[in-house]
Design a protein around this motif. Sequence first.
Motif, PDB file in Angstrom:
ATOM      1  N   GLY A   1       0.808  -1.215   0.000  1.00 28.94           N
ATOM      2  CA  GLY A   1       0.000   0.000   0.000  1.00 28.94           C
ATOM      3  C   GLY A   1       0.835   1.256   0.000  1.00 28.94           C
ATOM      4  O   GLY A   1       2.071   1.224  -0.061  1.00 28.94           O
ATOM      5  N   ILE A   2       0.121   2.360   0.052  1.00 26.11           N
ATOM      6  CA  ILE A   2       0.765   3.664   0.175  1.00 26.11           C
ATOM      7  C   ILE A   2       0.072   4.429   1.283  1.00 26.11           C
ATOM      8  O   ILE A   2      -1.107   4.214   1.575  1.00 26.11           O
ATOM      9  N   GLU A   3       0.839   5.295   1.901  1.00 20.35           N
ATOM     10  CA  GLU A   3       0.286   6.181   2.915  1.00 20.35           C
ATOM     11  C   GLU A   3       0.653   7.602   2.527  1.00 20.35           C
ATOM     12  O   GLU A   3       1.799   7.884   2.186  1.00 20.35           O
ATOM     13  N   ILE A   4      -0.332   8.461   2.562  1.00 17.93           N
ATOM     14  CA  ILE A   4      -0.112   9.877   2.311  1.00 17.93           C
ATOM     15  C   ILE A   4      -0.200  10.543   3.673  1.00 17.93           C
ATOM     16  O   ILE A   4      -1.231  10.449   4.372  1.00 17.93           O
ATOM     17  N   LYS A   5       0.902  11.153   4.084  1.00 21.16           N
ATOM     18  CA  LYS A   5       0.955  11.691   5.446  1.00 21.16           C
ATOM     19  C   LYS A   5       1.847  12.924   5.476  1.00 21.16           C
ATOM     20  O   LYS A   5       3.028  12.851   5.123  1.00 21.16           O
ATOM     21  N   ASN A   6       1.267  14.044   5.869  1.00 19.75           N
ATOM     22  CA  ASN A   6       2.007  15.289   6.045  1.00 19.75           C
ATOM     23  C   ASN A   6       2.858  15.656   4.827  1.00 19.75           C
ATOM     24  O   ASN A   6       4.025  15.999   4.949  1.00 19.75           O
ATOM     25  N   GLY A   7       2.256  15.565   3.665  1.00 21.46           N
ATOM     26  CA  GLY A   7       2.954  15.954   2.440  1.00 21.46           C
ATOM     27  C   GLY A   7       3.968  14.948   1.936  1.00 21.46           C
ATOM     28  O   GLY A   7       4.768  15.265   1.059  1.00 21.46           O
ATOM     29  N   LYS A   8       3.945  13.743   2.463  1.00 20.41           N
ATOM     30  CA  LYS A   8       4.865  12.685   2.024  1.00 20.41           C
ATOM     31  C   LYS A   8       4.059  11.532   1.434  1.00 20.41           C
ATOM     32  O   LYS A   8       2.912  11.288   1.801  1.00 20.41           O
TER      33      LYS A   8
END
Length: 150
Positions: free
Chosen positions: A67-74
Amino acid sequence: MKKGIIITIIGISIIGITYFGIEMFDFAKGVKEDAQKNKIELEQNPDIKLTEFKNGRWISTVDSLAGIEIKNGKWIVFYKGMETSVSNVYDFKIRGEHLKELGTEHKPLEYLTITNDSDTLEYCILEYSSNLLSLSYMSRGNTLNYEPEK
């Protein structure tokens, strides 16, 4: 007598070649004009409202552990059960381009570029909704689909 026939044949050949050359020039000119009319262009446009990714985790529809995680602009690529390394953390940027074809304007295309110290990957954003994140990986043209983690 033979000399006269040969000169006549040469003359007719020259006229034929000249006519053929003029016709080919006109044909090539017409093809070029048609190609310019039907030209597909990508035009960057700063007025396009770009996708804004919200923080969240997305799971691959093909591999439930990836998966992918989008977190705080990353943009963080992960695999469940494995520790995430620095090489799996990316900065990301989105750009939009209009597709112009036959004088009409279509829905803008959006591209996602993720970068870190060792890699740059580019995707076309096919869909981003509350149910699906669909990306086309530009290098291979394959589609990656993700659903929100539950």
